[in-house]
Design a protein around this motif. Structure first.
Motif, PDB file in Angstrom:
ATOM      1  N   ALA A   1       2.527 -12.691  -8.162  1.00  0.00           N
ATOM      2  CA  ALA A   1       2.331 -13.811  -9.194  1.00  0.00           C
ATOM      3  C   ALA A   1       3.796 -13.620  -9.959  1.00  0.00           C
ATOM      4  O   ALA A   1       4.387 -14.588 -10.482  1.00  0.00           O
ATOM      5  N   ARG A   2       4.210 -12.403 -10.094  1.00  0.00           N
ATOM      6  CA  ARG A   2       5.636 -12.479 -10.679  1.00  0.00           C
ATOM      7  C   ARG A   2       6.990 -13.188  -9.667  1.00  0.00           C
ATOM      8  O   ARG A   2       7.753 -13.899 -10.401  1.00  0.00           O
ATOM      9  N   ALA A   3       6.770 -13.129  -8.629  1.00  0.00           N
ATOM     10  CA  ALA A   3       7.496 -13.675  -7.651  1.00  0.00           C
ATOM     11  C   ALA A   3       7.493 -15.369  -7.780  1.00  0.00           C
ATOM     12  O   ALA A   3       8.652 -15.819  -8.135  1.00  0.00           O
ATOM     13  N   ASP A   4       6.263 -15.547  -7.841  1.00  0.00           N
ATOM     14  CA  ASP A   4       6.078 -17.124  -8.238  1.00  0.00           C
ATOM     15  C   ASP A   4       6.664 -17.525  -9.400  1.00  0.00           C
ATOM     16  O   ASP A   4       7.022 -18.958  -9.693  1.00  0.00           O
TER      17      ASP A   4
ATOM     18  N   GLY B   1       2.466 -24.030 -16.798  1.00  0.00           N
ATOM     19  CA  GLY B   1       1.284 -23.317 -17.528  1.00  0.00           C
ATOM     20  C   GLY B   1       0.658 -22.113 -16.965  1.00  0.00           C
ATOM     21  O   GLY B   1       0.757 -21.207 -17.595  1.00  0.00           O
ATOM     22  N   ARG B   2       0.240 -22.373 -15.795  1.00  0.00           N
ATOM     23  CA  ARG B   2      -0.456 -21.426 -14.805  1.00  0.00           C
ATOM     24  C   ARG B   2       0.453 -20.295 -14.860  1.00  0.00           C
ATOM     25  O   ARG B   2      -0.029 -19.129 -14.796  1.00  0.00           O
ATOM     26  N   LEU B   3       1.863 -20.409 -14.393  1.00  0.00           N
ATOM     27  CA  LEU B   3       2.611 -19.383 -13.825  1.00  0.00           C
ATOM     28  C   LEU B   3       3.352 -18.495 -14.947  1.00  0.00           C
ATOM     29  O   LEU B   3       3.411 -17.300 -14.888  1.00  0.00           O
ATOM     30  N   MET B   4       3.536 -19.256 -15.895  1.00  0.00           N
ATOM     31  CA  MET B   4       4.285 -18.602 -17.278  1.00  0.00           C
ATOM     32  C   MET B   4       3.232 -18.100 -18.222  1.00  0.00           C
ATOM     33  O   MET B   4       3.726 -17.189 -18.916  1.00  0.00           O
ATOM     34  N   CYS B   5       2.262 -18.639 -18.290  1.00  0.00           N
ATOM     35  CA  CYS B   5       1.256 -18.314 -19.542  1.00  0.00           C
ATOM     36  C   CYS B   5      -0.013 -17.882 -19.023  1.00  0.00           C
ATOM     37  O   CYS B   5      -0.966 -17.722 -19.966  1.00  0.00           O
ATOM     38  N   GLY B   6      -0.400 -18.034 -17.876  1.00  0.00           N
ATOM     39  CA  GLY B   6      -1.603 -17.445 -17.319  1.00  0.00           C
ATOM     40  C   GLY B   6      -2.614 -18.641 -17.139  1.00  0.00           C
ATOM     41  O   GLY B   6      -3.548 -18.290 -16.100  1.00  0.00           O
TER      42      GLY B   6
ATOM     43  N   PRO C   1       2.453 -13.575 -16.437  1.00  0.00           N
ATOM     44  CA  PRO C   1       2.167 -12.367 -15.767  1.00  0.00           C
ATOM     45  C   PRO C   1       3.263 -11.101 -16.351  1.00  0.00           C
ATOM     46  O   PRO C   1       3.035  -9.802 -15.891  1.00  0.00           O
ATOM     47  N   HIS C   2       4.179 -11.368 -16.841  1.00  0.00           N
ATOM     48  CA  HIS C   2       5.238 -10.436 -17.191  1.00  0.00           C
ATOM     49  C   HIS C   2       4.706  -9.296 -18.159  1.00  0.00           C
ATOM     50  O   HIS C   2       5.532  -8.502 -18.266  1.00  0.00           O
ATOM     51  N   ARG C   3       3.808  -9.797 -19.092  1.00  0.00           N
ATOM     52  CA  ARG C   3       3.371  -8.917 -20.095  1.00  0.00           C
ATOM     53  C   ARG C   3       4.191  -8.222 -21.236  1.00  0.00           C
ATOM     54  O   ARG C   3       4.320  -7.223 -21.877  1.00  0.00           O
ATOM     55  N   THR C   4       5.620  -9.021 -21.219  1.00  0.00           N
ATOM     56  CA  THR C   4       6.548  -8.702 -22.317  1.00  0.00           C
ATOM     57  C   THR C   4       6.761  -9.985 -22.707  1.00  0.00           C
ATOM     58  O   THR C   4       6.408 -11.256 -22.395  1.00  0.00           O
ATOM     59  N   GLY C   5       7.517 -10.087 -24.037  1.00  0.00           N
ATOM     60  CA  GLY C   5       7.911 -11.403 -24.763  1.00  0.00           C
ATOM     61  C   GLY C   5       8.827 -11.235 -25.797  1.00  0.00           C
ATOM     62  O   GLY C   5       9.441 -10.383 -25.937  1.00  0.00           O
ATOM     63  N   SER C   6       8.672 -12.351 -26.557  1.00  0.00           N
ATOM     64  CA  SER C   6       9.636 -12.251 -27.902  1.00  0.00           C
ATOM     65  C   SER C   6       9.132 -11.458 -29.054  1.00  0.00           C
ATOM     66  O   SER C   6       8.219 -11.028 -28.964  1.00  0.00           O
ATOM     67  N   ARG C   7      10.373 -11.045 -29.661  1.00  0.00           N
ATOM     68  CA  ARG C   7      10.038 -10.691 -30.874  1.00  0.00           C
ATOM     69  C   ARG C   7      10.575 -11.324 -32.166  1.00  0.00           C
ATOM     70  O   ARG C   7      11.735 -11.928 -31.914  1.00  0.00           O
TER      71      ARG C   7
END
Length: 291
Positions: A8-11, A37-42, A245-251
């Motif tokens: 998923a991360r590779a995609d 949307g599917r790959l970046m946001c689930g 899928p990255h489980r990190t994000g903006s602050r």
């Protein structure tokens, strides 16, 4: 990372490379928006701008550039930003004048659109890139947004907007570009740099206090948040729930710009509407990757 998460991360990163590469200045098709949307946001519906999810964008004639799908601040983050601003102002002494929102690097215009609606304020925005400007202007017109977008450098917009109120809000989201590396985001190397932007804001306001919202990744190069904080009070950091899928994000860091060096204050880290905990004054965010 679990082995099952690696594909998923590779995609995700393969798609990101396409969106920032050959699809950078091309409008995405309905299928491409759903894939993003599917790959970046689930899931496709989680890629949403102006309150419109990706599966409905084509039918609503919303056109999104490849680069914008990656770089934009997606729903519901702007609504959360507006909520934090309202909370801050609820404990701030009243100020004269009709407050405004100023979005210096508009992009999609999603932040300005939501802040204008949620706070009931006029929004003034600038976007220098002609392709991004045209796409953003068209979408904002399509949804009937009240954002007043100019094709201009952010300094030209600041020059036309003297201070109105101490509750004026400035959104600072310059291009990260080479400022984002494996060591994190260096706010002194964004284009333009955050210290330079803050200096221009203060100059345009003749140092009248205001609120500034600075977006970062959750990994910031040590010390780069300190370079311009001498006359700013760090009020709160919003930590929205990250997209998979990255489980990190903006602050999103909220500062009160003032004329003199502030005393130490307690800072609130906001992990959601009902998850605020006081902590000691902070100048660094945690570790992560590009938004």
């Amino acid at each position: 990372m679990h082995a099952s998460e690696e594909p998923a991360r590779a995609d995700y990163f393969a798609l990101r490379d396409r969106l920032l590469g050959p699809l950078r200045n091309r409008f995405l098709t309905a299928d491409q928006l759903c894939e993003a949307g599917r790959l970046m946001c689930g899931r496709p519906e989680s890629l949403s701008l102006y309150g419109i999810p990706a599966p409905e964008m084509a039918a609503r004639e919303i056109r999104i550039l490849g680069r914008t799908a990656v770089e934009c601040t997606k729903d519901p983050h702007p609504v959360a930003i507006a909520s934090v601003i309202a909370d801050i102002e609820a404990i701030t002494p009243g100020a004269d004048g009709e407050a405004m929102v100023v979005d210096l690097f508009c992009g999609s215009g999603n932040i300005g659109h939501h802040l204008g609606r949620c706070l009931g304020r006029p929004v003034y925005a600038s976007e220098l890139d002609p392709v991004v400007y045209e796409a953003g202007r068209r979408n904002l017109d399509r949804i009937g947004s009240t954002v007043r977008l100019r094709h201009a450098d952010y300094r030209d917009l600041l020059g036309a907007l003297p201070a109105r109120s101490e509750r004026d809000v400035y959104i600072v989201e310059p291009s990260w570009g080479r400022a984002f590396t494996s060591k994190g985001l260096d706010l002194t190397r964004t284009s333009p740099s955050v210290p330079e932007i803050i200096e221009h804001i203060q100059r345009s306001r003749d140092h009248v206090p205001c609120l500034v919202v600075v977006e970062t990744s959750d990994r910031v190069v040590r010390g780069s948040l300190d370079t311009w904080c001498g006359n700013a009070v760090h009020l709160r950091t919003l930590v929205p729930k990250p997209f998979p899928p990255h489980r990190t994000g903006s602050r999103f860091h909220f500062y009160r710009l003032s004329e003199s060096r502030p005393r130490a204050v307690r800072v609130m880290e906001d992990n959601g509407p009902n998850a605020r905990q006081p902590r000691a004054q902070a100048t660094e965010a945690g570790d992560s990757e590009h938004r």
